[in-house]
Design a protein around this motif. Structure first.
Motif, PDB file in Angstrom:
ATOM      1  N   MET A  81     -31.222  24.936   1.412  1.00  0.00           N
ATOM      2  CA  MET A  81     -29.926  25.610   1.481  1.00  0.00           C
ATOM      3  C   MET A  81     -28.810  24.622   1.805  1.00  0.00           C
ATOM      4  O   MET A  81     -27.726  24.656   1.200  1.00  0.00           O
ATOM      5  N   PHE A  82     -29.070  23.703   2.745  1.00  0.00           N
ATOM      6  CA  PHE A  82     -28.062  22.717   3.145  1.00  0.00           C
ATOM      7  C   PHE A  82     -27.750  21.756   1.995  1.00  0.00           C
ATOM      8  O   PHE A  82     -26.570  21.500   1.681  1.00  0.00           O
ATOM      9  N   VAL A  83     -28.812  21.244   1.351  1.00  0.00           N
ATOM     10  CA  VAL A  83     -28.613  20.325   0.230  1.00  0.00           C
ATOM     11  C   VAL A  83     -27.925  21.033  -0.933  1.00  0.00           C
ATOM     12  O   VAL A  83     -27.056  20.469  -1.602  1.00  0.00           O
ATOM     13  N   GLY A  84     -28.307  22.289  -1.180  1.00  0.00           N
ATOM     14  CA  GLY A  84     -27.667  23.043  -2.246  1.00  0.00           C
ATOM     15  C   GLY A  84     -26.184  23.231  -2.006  1.00  0.00           C
ATOM     16  O   GLY A  84     -25.375  23.134  -2.948  1.00  0.00           O
ATOM     17  N   LYS A  85     -25.811  23.478  -0.750  1.00  0.00           N
ATOM     18  CA  LYS A  85     -24.388  23.619  -0.438  1.00  0.00           C
ATOM     19  C   LYS A  85     -23.637  22.307  -0.662  1.00  0.00           C
ATOM     20  O   LYS A  85     -22.520  22.287  -1.193  1.00  0.00           O
ATOM     21  N   LEU A  86     -24.275  21.197  -0.251  1.00  0.00           N
ATOM     22  CA  LEU A  86     -23.643  19.896  -0.473  1.00  0.00           C
ATOM     23  C   LEU A  86     -23.441  19.625  -1.958  1.00  0.00           C
ATOM     24  O   LEU A  86     -22.396  19.129  -2.380  1.00  0.00           O
ATOM     25  N   MET A  87     -24.454  19.949  -2.766  1.00  0.00           N
ATOM     26  CA  MET A  87     -24.353  19.734  -4.204  1.00  0.00           C
ATOM     27  C   MET A  87     -23.282  20.627  -4.825  1.00  0.00           C
ATOM     28  O   MET A  87     -22.531  20.194  -5.705  1.00  0.00           O
ATOM     29  N   ALA A  88     -23.200  21.879  -4.356  1.00  0.00           N
ATOM     30  CA  ALA A  88     -22.181  22.788  -4.875  1.00  0.00           C
ATOM     31  C   ALA A  88     -20.785  22.307  -4.503  1.00  0.00           C
ATOM     32  O   ALA A  88     -19.860  22.340  -5.327  1.00  0.00           O
ATOM     33  N   ASP A  89     -20.624  21.858  -3.250  1.00  0.00           N
ATOM     34  CA  ASP A  89     -19.319  21.338  -2.827  1.00  0.00           C
ATOM     35  C   ASP A  89     -18.927  20.111  -3.639  1.00  0.00           C
ATOM     36  O   ASP A  89     -17.756  19.928  -3.995  1.00  0.00           O
ATOM     37  N   LYS A  90     -19.915  19.260  -3.955  1.00  0.00           N
ATOM     38  CA  LYS A  90     -19.640  18.066  -4.752  1.00  0.00           C
ATOM     39  C   LYS A  90     -19.182  18.442  -6.156  1.00  0.00           C
ATOM     40  O   LYS A  90     -18.239  17.854  -6.702  1.00  0.00           O
ATOM     41  N   GLU A  91     -19.833  19.451  -6.758  1.00  0.00           N
ATOM     42  CA  GLU A  91     -19.425  19.895  -8.088  1.00  0.00           C
ATOM     43  C   GLU A  91     -18.027  20.474  -8.079  1.00  0.00           C
ATOM     44  O   GLU A  91     -17.249  20.265  -9.018  1.00  0.00           O
ATOM     45  N   VAL A  92     -17.696  21.212  -7.012  1.00  0.00           N
ATOM     46  CA  VAL A  92     -16.341  21.782  -6.899  1.00  0.00           C
ATOM     47  C   VAL A  92     -15.313  20.666  -6.795  1.00  0.00           C
ATOM     48  O   VAL A  92     -14.272  20.695  -7.462  1.00  0.00           O
ATOM     49  N   ARG A  93     -15.603  19.658  -5.981  1.00  0.00           N
ATOM     50  CA  ARG A  93     -14.653  18.536  -5.833  1.00  0.00           C
ATOM     51  C   ARG A  93     -14.498  17.770  -7.147  1.00  0.00           C
ATOM     52  O   ARG A  93     -13.386  17.390  -7.519  1.00  0.00           O
ATOM     53  N   ASN A  94     -15.613  17.550  -7.843  1.00  0.00           N
ATOM     54  CA  ASN A  94     -15.521  16.859  -9.127  1.00  0.00           C
ATOM     55  C   ASN A  94     -14.722  17.661 -10.142  1.00  0.00           C
ATOM     56  O   ASN A  94     -13.955  17.106 -10.945  1.00  0.00           O
ATOM     57  N   GLY A  95     -14.893  18.999 -10.111  1.00  0.00           N
ATOM     58  CA  GLY A  95     -14.123  19.843 -11.007  1.00  0.00           C
ATOM     59  C   GLY A  95     -12.643  19.810 -10.700  1.00  0.00           C
ATOM     60  O   GLY A  95     -11.804  19.804 -11.615  1.00  0.00           O
ATOM     61  N   GLU A  96     -12.296  19.766  -9.417  1.00  0.00           N
ATOM     62  CA  GLU A  96     -10.888  19.691  -9.048  1.00  0.00           C
ATOM     63  C   GLU A  96     -10.274  18.359  -9.431  1.00  0.00           C
ATOM     64  O   GLU A  96      -9.120  18.270  -9.856  1.00  0.00           O
ATOM     65  N   ASN A  97     -11.068  17.273  -9.294  1.00  0.00           N
ATOM     66  CA  ASN A  97     -10.552  15.947  -9.640  1.00  0.00           C
ATOM     67  C   ASN A  97     -10.345  15.804 -11.152  1.00  0.00           C
ATOM     68  O   ASN A  97      -9.462  15.081 -11.598  1.00  0.00           O
ATOM     69  N   ASN A  98     -11.211  16.489 -11.919  1.00  0.00           N
ATOM     70  CA  ASN A  98     -11.063  16.404 -13.390  1.00  0.00           C
ATOM     71  C   ASN A  98      -9.958  17.325 -13.889  1.00  0.00           C
ATOM     72  O   ASN A  98      -9.460  17.157 -14.987  1.00  0.00           O
TER      73      ASN A  98
END
Length: 241
Positions: A224-241
């Motif tokens: 659950m913790f790793v999944g949240k980190l991965m989801a947050d990373k995808e959100v940040r990458n989407g915002e940067n793009n």
């Protein structure tokens, strides 16, 4: 109407039926049957107490309950529903926790059913197929257990010793097959294997509960913790793009 439009309308109708008819019906009867299961679980103790007059003292009940909780039951109460809900779904949860043998019977049955039907766990179709798989496993296990009770002892007595010894490898082989199936989809399962090895090396014997529970705790909450980190990373990458 085109074929694609017809399929879309059909999917919407199925989704509406799933949400408004199927799930409410499952919840209603699941609550009824599981509540009856809880009551019936106390029936033997009530009969011993009321009919035979054998009643433990309050201190004995507290001591026994405390030992049971510290042996790992409390961890299972907290972790199992969280860990198994994504695979079992609500219908599977009601059926599996009522019938038991979840890890060694219900999960293999639903995994095989979902793989055969080519559906993913956690989806509406996956939950329906899981319900069918678990229901079939309950029927088959009931028939097999009944047959084993009636004639199993006589049959085992006539089998050669090497065949009886071989039967002890059925459950490990079953777990190995399930692990291999899921490992091909997610290499992250190696974490659980590593923790299991460490538990077998007695590195977690200092824990106040059964050491094997650490595998479940880390696998569930760690994922659950790793999944949240991965989801947050995808959100940040989407915002940067």
């Amino acid at each position: 109407m085109s074929t694609e439009a017809t399929m879309t309308a059909g999917n919407r109708t199925s989704a509406a039926y799933y949400e408004k008819e199927y799930i409410p019906g499952i919840y209603k009867w699941g609550m009824i049957t599981n509540t009856l299961g809880i009551i019936l679980a106390f029936l033997p103790a009530m009969v011993i107490s009321v009919v035979f007059g054998i009643t433990p003292s309050f201190s004995m009940i507290v001591a026994g309950s405390t030992l049971q909780l510290m042996s790992g039951t409390l961890v299972s109460w907290l972790v199992d529903p969280i860990a198994m809900y994504p695979m079992l779904g609500m219908p599977g949860m009601f059926m599996s926790f009522l019938s038991g043998n979840i890890s060694n019977l219900r999960l293999p049955a639903l995994a095989a059913a979902q793989q055969g039907a080519n559906v993913d766990a956690g989806t509406e179709k996956g939950n329906v197929i899981a319900t069918i798989g678990i229901a079939v496993s309950n029927i088959v296990s009931l028939l097999l257990i009944t047959g084993a009770v009636l004639g199993g002892s006589a049959l085992l007595a006539k089998l050669p010793a090497n065949v009886v010894t071989t039967l002890n490898y059925i459950l490990p082989a079953l777990f190995g097959g399930i692990f291999g199936q899921f490992f091909m989809k997610s290499r992250k399962l190696g974490v659980a294997v590593g923790l299991t090895i460490l538990v077998n090396l007695h590195l977690f014997d200092w824990l106040p509960f059964a050491p094997y529970n650490i595998v479940v705790i880390v696998a569930v909450f760690g994922t659950m913790f790793v999944g949240k980190l991965m989801a947050d990373k995808e959100v940040r990458n989407g915002e940067n793009n």
